[in-house]
Design a protein around this motif. Sequence first.
Motif, PDB file in Angstrom:
ATOM      1  N   PHE A  22      36.459 -16.341 -17.815  1.00  0.00           N
ATOM      2  CA  PHE A  22      37.755 -15.824 -17.371  1.00  0.00           C
ATOM      3  C   PHE A  22      37.569 -14.744 -16.304  1.00  0.00           C
ATOM      4  CE2 PHE A  22      41.234 -12.722 -17.731  1.00  0.00           C
ATOM      5  CZ  PHE A  22      42.313 -13.553 -17.471  1.00  0.00           C
ATOM      6  N   ALA A  23      36.638 -13.822 -16.540  1.00  0.00           N
ATOM      7  CA  ALA A  23      36.399 -12.749 -15.574  1.00  0.00           C
ATOM      8  C   ALA A  23      35.909 -13.306 -14.244  1.00  0.00           C
ATOM      9  CB  ALA A  23      35.387 -11.759 -16.136  1.00  0.00           C
ATOM     10  N   GLY A  24      34.962 -14.237 -14.282  1.00  0.00           N
ATOM     11  CA  GLY A  24      34.432 -14.797 -13.056  1.00  0.00           C
ATOM     12  C   GLY A  24      35.457 -15.611 -12.293  1.00  0.00           C
ATOM     13  N   ALA A  25      36.223 -16.445 -13.030  1.00  0.00           N
ATOM     14  CA  ALA A  25      37.232 -17.272 -12.377  1.00  0.00           C
ATOM     15  C   ALA A  25      38.357 -16.420 -11.798  1.00  0.00           C
ATOM     16  CB  ALA A  25      37.798 -18.290 -13.367  1.00  0.00           C
ATOM     17  N   LEU A  26      38.785 -15.414 -12.556  1.00  0.00           N
ATOM     18  CA  LEU A  26      39.855 -14.542 -12.062  1.00  0.00           C
ATOM     19  C   LEU A  26      39.403 -13.753 -10.832  1.00  0.00           C
ATOM     20  CD1 LEU A  26      42.688 -13.352 -12.417  1.00  0.00           C
ATOM     21  CD2 LEU A  26      41.682 -11.629 -13.949  1.00  0.00           C
ATOM     22  N   GLY A  27      38.200 -13.193 -10.897  1.00  0.00           N
ATOM     23  CA  GLY A  27      37.691 -12.444  -9.755  1.00  0.00           C
ATOM     24  C   GLY A  27      37.544 -13.298  -8.518  1.00  0.00           C
ATOM     25  N   SER A  28      36.962 -14.489  -8.686  1.00  0.00           N
ATOM     26  CA  SER A  28      36.792 -15.400  -7.544  1.00  0.00           C
ATOM     27  C   SER A  28      38.138 -15.826  -6.983  1.00  0.00           C
ATOM     28  CB  SER A  28      35.991 -16.629  -7.983  1.00  0.00           C
ATOM     29  OG  SER A  28      34.721 -16.264  -8.477  1.00  0.00           O
ATOM     30  N   GLY A  29      39.080 -16.148  -7.880  1.00  0.00           N
ATOM     31  CA  GLY A  29      40.398 -16.584  -7.429  1.00  0.00           C
ATOM     32  C   GLY A  29      41.129 -15.503  -6.654  1.00  0.00           C
ATOM     33  N   LEU A  30      41.022 -14.255  -7.108  1.00  0.00           N
ATOM     34  CA  LEU A  30      41.684 -13.163  -6.401  1.00  0.00           C
ATOM     35  C   LEU A  30      41.058 -12.915  -5.036  1.00  0.00           C
ATOM     36  CD1 LEU A  30      42.249 -10.590  -9.302  1.00  0.00           C
ATOM     37  CD2 LEU A  30      43.970 -12.002  -8.153  1.00  0.00           C
ATOM     38  N   ILE A  31      39.738 -12.998  -4.945  1.00  0.00           N
ATOM     39  CA  ILE A  31      39.056 -12.770  -3.671  1.00  0.00           C
ATOM     40  C   ILE A  31      39.428 -13.848  -2.658  1.00  0.00           C
ATOM     41  CG2 ILE A  31      36.798 -12.722  -2.544  1.00  0.00           C
ATOM     42  CD1 ILE A  31      35.693 -11.472  -5.138  1.00  0.00           C
ATOM     43  N   VAL A  32      39.326 -15.119  -3.082  1.00  0.00           N
ATOM     44  CA  VAL A  32      39.664 -16.222  -2.167  1.00  0.00           C
ATOM     45  C   VAL A  32      41.157 -16.220  -1.866  1.00  0.00           C
ATOM     46  CG1 VAL A  32      39.679 -18.726  -1.894  1.00  0.00           C
ATOM     47  CG2 VAL A  32      37.710 -17.602  -2.958  1.00  0.00           C
ATOM     48  N   GLY A  33      41.970 -15.978  -2.899  1.00  0.00           N
ATOM     49  CA  GLY A  33      43.416 -15.961  -2.690  1.00  0.00           C
ATOM     50  C   GLY A  33      43.854 -14.887  -1.719  1.00  0.00           C
ATOM     51  N   ALA A  34      43.206 -13.713  -1.770  1.00  0.00           N
ATOM     52  CA  ALA A  34      43.541 -12.640  -0.835  1.00  0.00           C
ATOM     53  C   ALA A  34      43.250 -13.057   0.597  1.00  0.00           C
ATOM     54  CB  ALA A  34      42.759 -11.377  -1.194  1.00  0.00           C
ATOM     55  N   GLY A  35      42.125 -13.745   0.801  1.00  0.00           N
ATOM     56  CA  GLY A  35      41.786 -14.202   2.145  1.00  0.00           C
ATOM     57  C   GLY A  35      42.763 -15.239   2.669  1.00  0.00           C
ATOM     58  N   VAL A  36      43.125 -16.195   1.822  1.00  0.00           N
ATOM     59  CA  VAL A  36      44.071 -17.240   2.239  1.00  0.00           C
ATOM     60  C   VAL A  36      45.448 -16.635   2.508  1.00  0.00           C
ATOM     61  CG1 VAL A  36      45.255 -19.343   1.501  1.00  0.00           C
ATOM     62  CG2 VAL A  36      42.827 -19.054   1.009  1.00  0.00           C
ATOM     63  N   PHE A  37      45.880 -15.714   1.656  1.00  0.00           N
ATOM     64  CA  PHE A  37      47.171 -15.060   1.859  1.00  0.00           C
ATOM     65  C   PHE A  37      47.193 -14.294   3.180  1.00  0.00           C
ATOM     66  CE2 PHE A  37      49.931 -11.319   1.440  1.00  0.00           C
ATOM     67  CZ  PHE A  37      51.136 -11.926   1.128  1.00  0.00           C
ATOM     68  N   GLY A  38      46.111 -13.603   3.490  1.00  0.00           N
ATOM     69  CA  GLY A  38      46.057 -12.855   4.733  1.00  0.00           C
ATOM     70  C   GLY A  38      46.094 -13.752   5.956  1.00  0.00           C
ATOM     71  N   ALA A  39      45.341 -14.848   5.915  1.00  0.00           N
ATOM     72  CA  ALA A  39      45.351 -15.772   7.054  1.00  0.00           C
ATOM     73  C   ALA A  39      46.704 -16.461   7.206  1.00  0.00           C
ATOM     74  CB  ALA A  39      44.241 -16.815   6.882  1.00  0.00           C
ATOM     75  N   TRP A  40      47.363 -16.758   6.099  1.00  0.00           N
ATOM     76  CA  TRP A  40      48.635 -17.484   6.140  1.00  0.00           C
ATOM     77  C   TRP A  40      49.772 -16.600   6.631  1.00  0.00           C
ATOM     78  CZ3 TRP A  40      49.236 -22.645   5.258  1.00  0.00           C
ATOM     79  CH2 TRP A  40      50.553 -23.123   5.191  1.00  0.00           C
ATOM     80  N   THR A  41      49.761 -15.340   6.211  1.00  0.00           N
ATOM     81  CA  THR A  41      50.875 -14.445   6.544  1.00  0.00           C
ATOM     82  C   THR A  41      50.582 -13.512   7.712  1.00  0.00           C
ATOM     83  OG1 THR A  41      50.121 -12.769   4.962  1.00  0.00           O
ATOM     84  CG2 THR A  41      51.634 -14.464   4.144  1.00  0.00           C
TER      85      THR A  41
END
Length: 225
Positions: A22-41
């Motif tokens: 859970f910790a690894g998946a959540l951390g990875s998801g937040l890191i990648v999600g932050a990058g995608v959100f920044g590029a998209w917006t």
Amino acid sequence: MAWGPADFTGLPPRWLIGEGLFAGALGSGLIVGAGVFGAWTGESVFAAGEVGLVCALGLVLYLLLVRAGRAMVGIVAVLAVGLALHAPQTAAGVVLTARGEERSVVVTSVQASEKVSGARSRYFCSVESRGGTPSTARIWRGCTQATRPGDALALVYDPKGLVPPRGAEGATGIVEALRSLVGWVVSLVIACVVAVVRSFRLLGHSVASGSERPGDQGAKRADRP
């Protein structure tokens, strides 16, 4: 102190493995999600990877709070920071794959990069539109040793102008665009699982009187005739 006490015998408790996943998946998801959100917006703080680095720091702090081994915390920190630094560039490819439009441009010049440690040279093409308007982007996807000034290249650009254009040669789907991050994500999740599992300390958990440590009961059964 280095690798964690792993204060159990036999297989680790399932809840420990689940907590690490859970910790690894959540951390990875937040890191990648932050990058995608920044590029998209176009949010600069997200697009530059700063939020991803904060998420990486949060994951490291969590492991310190559970008193994981220092070596494992260091490994997770390196993997998390590496993922945070790679995520923005990959996220730009995701945006171009999702909403990019393609147009033809003309090559004006070709330049080869210097070889580093015997690596193969990469070629960069300066281009301009069919109408003669030069582009500030230097394209390497689709630009090869055989490319000459005057040749046509396919360029993918973001209609909103939030990410720089790229050569059309590349990923054809969002999943494929994210493929370059798979190794980082898998390694980070595995490192988190190992760190959390090895952080287990028997004294930090309530144990009923007369009860065995995890795995001791099975060991005792195996010793019985």
